[in-house]
Write a protein that holds these residues in place. Structure first.
Motif, PDB file in Angstrom:
ATOM      1  N   PHE A 120      30.112  13.342   5.993  1.00 17.03           N
ATOM      2  CA  PHE A 120      30.429  15.328   5.217  1.00 17.03           C
ATOM      3  C   PHE A 120      31.429  15.851   5.134  1.00 17.03           C
ATOM      4  CE2 PHE A 120      28.420  19.328   5.754  1.00 17.03           C
ATOM      5  CZ  PHE A 120      27.707  19.719   4.114  1.00 17.03           C
ATOM      6  N   ASP A 121      31.951  16.182   4.226  1.00 14.74           N
ATOM      7  CA  ASP A 121      33.101  17.202   4.552  1.00 14.74           C
ATOM      8  C   ASP A 121      32.570  18.255   4.592  1.00 14.74           C
ATOM      9  OD1 ASP A 121      35.528  18.219   3.567  1.00 14.74           O
ATOM     10  OD2 ASP A 121      36.065  17.718   1.766  1.00 14.74           O
ATOM     11  N   ILE A 122      32.716  18.886   6.279  1.00 12.00           N
ATOM     12  CA  ILE A 122      32.524  20.290   6.755  1.00 12.00           C
ATOM     13  C   ILE A 122      33.828  21.218   6.461  1.00 12.00           C
ATOM     14  CG2 ILE A 122      33.764  19.057   8.529  1.00 12.00           C
ATOM     15  CD1 ILE A 122      31.127  21.589   8.563  1.00 12.00           C
ATOM     16  N   LYS A 123      34.853  20.718   6.329  1.00  6.46           N
ATOM     17  CA  LYS A 123      36.290  21.682   6.131  1.00  6.46           C
ATOM     18  C   LYS A 123      35.570  22.268   4.249  1.00  6.46           C
ATOM     19  CE  LYS A 123      38.019  21.035   9.171  1.00  6.46           C
ATOM     20  NZ  LYS A 123      38.181  22.549  10.540  1.00  6.46           N
ATOM     21  N   ALA A 124      35.231  21.435   3.475  1.00  8.92           N
ATOM     22  CA  ALA A 124      34.754  21.890   2.089  1.00  8.92           C
ATOM     23  C   ALA A 124      33.627  22.326   2.162  1.00  8.92           C
ATOM     24  CB  ALA A 124      34.215  20.583   0.773  1.00  8.92           C
ATOM     25  N   TYR A 125      32.282  22.655   3.468  1.00 10.17           N
ATOM     26  CA  TYR A 125      31.268  23.323   3.473  1.00 10.17           C
ATOM     27  C   TYR A 125      31.264  25.030   3.851  1.00 10.17           C
ATOM     28  CZ  TYR A 125      27.291  25.008   5.660  1.00 10.17           C
ATOM     29  OH  TYR A 125      26.122  25.939   5.878  1.00 10.17           O
TER      30      TYR A 125
END
Length: 474
Positions: A227-232
């Motif tokens: 999961f792209d936590i930075k994008a979140y």
């Protein structure tokens, strides 16, 4: 009016008109403020992502239901080796540390290697005293997303419909959004859903297995998440920004705030262009009367302040010294003042910048020794002298001295000192900060207070980060 340009009224509250001693004390306070800014240059911009908090790195094999599971030697994999006979025969294990709270979000993942006989795998968060024989979510102060039914459990045995089931090959994540005070869960790179976080105190990332041969790998960030936590996090910040942008200000208010900033720092040319561009769009409302702006106070010595700022920003320190001695000798009359110190340091730095090292050494021997034994000055003197030790000083730990921001600190110091010579100045704090900066300081205080009321959870407010580390100068 006496020969110092100050009112003879001894009860005047004006910062520069109480007494010669009072004026000197105020200049010392102003100088100390900017000296501290100069010294902070070596520390860089504030705002570490987690403010030094330790994050979970592995599973806690001491606090687990060890009779029903086996944890790998690297403490990042779990396998259920028993036969599930009862509801309390759960193999559950917490992380070695609670989730850090001083950030925007915390997140971890599991990779379901084998769903086993029943796929009764769980992921979530539990309190420190959680019963280690129960699934996360089955007991108070716990929350868990379960793989066999896709239900979310929040402190009781009965779950609620939440998301899809998950099985072998799926990657499932659990996180905390501290801005919204919500748990969120993911499956295979996508958010499944969110739920309000009604639990207080330290929360431990927790995983569980509950049927034979169930096996999972846990990722606490030791490798990239699916999961792209930075994008979140970026989306969450954009959502917050969009909320702020919905708040509208009358054009004349924002105009007045920006104009006061340009006036305060002596950006006369930019101010003229700004006024010209705004002439046909801003209602002709007196900001002085409506909003308490004292424009006359910050109009003081505008042309001289502009000239001195340009000289310092161009590295022409000798010329700046000469102008100051002619126009405002009281600002540089004390050779041991913070203003003189910063100007002398900047002269030394400019010589190093252009490679005139021999001249820098000669200048340093004459002008800097008097500051070596002065409290608060010695560390910056040492940093200046250290520039000589490096073939490429800009790449060294004292390279911050060669950045444009250091010139800005010196220019701001001189600007504030000149404003402080204004007989009409009401207080020296007004010489330090423009109306815009005072507004931003209030914003910072409000954000910190809101965070405090939220149990110190969430990302600290850092203006540098909000402005994308942009230079505040025009």
């Amino acid at each position: 009016m006496n020969n110092n340009g100050c009112s003879s009224n001894s009860t005047s509250s004006h910062v520069n008109c109480n007494s010669v001693g009072g004026r000197a004390a105020d200049r010392r306070d102003l100088g100390s403020h900017f000296l501290e800014l100069a010294r902070l240059g070596s520390a860089g911009a504030p705002g570490a992502a987690d403010e030094g908090e330790e994050s979970p790195t592995e599973l806690n094999t001491i606090n687990s239901s060890g009779g029903f599971l086996v944890v790998s030697t690297d403490k990042l994999s779990v396998k259920y080796t028993s036969v599930n006979l009862h509801g309390h025969d759960v193999g559950v294990v917490q992380a070695n540390r609670p989730a850090p709270v001083r950030r925007l979000a915390y997140y971890f993942e599991i990779d379901v290697k084998d769903a086993g006989a029943k796929g009764q795998i769980g992921i979530g968060f539990t309190s420190e005293n959680f019963k280690m024989r129960r699934q996360p979510g089955w007991e108070p102060n716990s929350c868990g997303y379960h793989g066999d039914d896709g239900f979310l459990y929040r402190g009781q045995g009965k779950g609620e419909a939440f998301g899809p089931t998950y099985t072998s090959g799926d990657i499932v994540g659990a996180g905390i959004n501290y801005a919204t005070q919500e748990f969120f869960f993911t499956k295979n790179k996508a958010v499944v859903g969110t739920v309000y976080k009604d639990m207080k105190g330290p929360l431990f990332p927790t995983v569980s297995v509950h049927s034979q041969n169930e096996e999972i790998n846990v990722n606490f960030g030791q490798k990239p998440f699916a999961f792209d936590i930075k994008a979140y996090e970026a989306q969450e910040r954009m959502r917050q920004q969009a909320t702020v942008e919905k708040i509208s200000l009358p054009p004349n208010i924002s105009y007045g705030i920006v104009r006061s900033y340009l006036l305060h720092y002596g950006y006369e040319d930019t101010l003229s262009s700004f006024d010209m561009a705004s002439k046909s769009t801003i209602p002709p409302i007196s900001l002085d009367q409506e909003n308490g702006f004292d424009e006359q106070e910050i109009l003081y010595a505008l042309n001289q302040r502009k000239t001195l700022r340009q000289l310092i920003q161009n590295g022409e320190i000798d010329a700046a010294f000469s102008k100051l001695r002619n126009w405002y000798p009281q600002v540089v009359q004390d050779e041991k003042s913070a203003t003189c110190f910063l100007l002398h340091c900047q002269k030394f730095i400019e010589l190093v910048r252009v490679g005139a090292l021999e001249e820098a050494i000669k200048y340093g021997r004459v002008e800097l020794p008097r500051f070596f034994e002065t409290a608060g000055f010695e560390d910056l003197v040492e940093d200046c002298v250290s520039l000589l030790a490096y073939e490429h000083p800009k790449e060294s730990f004292v390279g911050y001295l060669l950045e444009e921001s250091q010139r800005e600190v010196v220019a701001d110091t001189v600007n504030a000192m000149i404003l402080a010579t204004n007989p009409s100045a009401k207080n020296y704090q007004g010489c330090l900060h423009s109306y815009l900066e005072r507004l931003l300081r209030q914003l910072t205080a409000c954000c910190l207070e809101r965070r405090s009321l939220n149990g110190d959870q969430g990302e600290a407010f850092h203006l540098h980060r909000v402005l994308h580390n942009g230079n505040r100068r025009c």
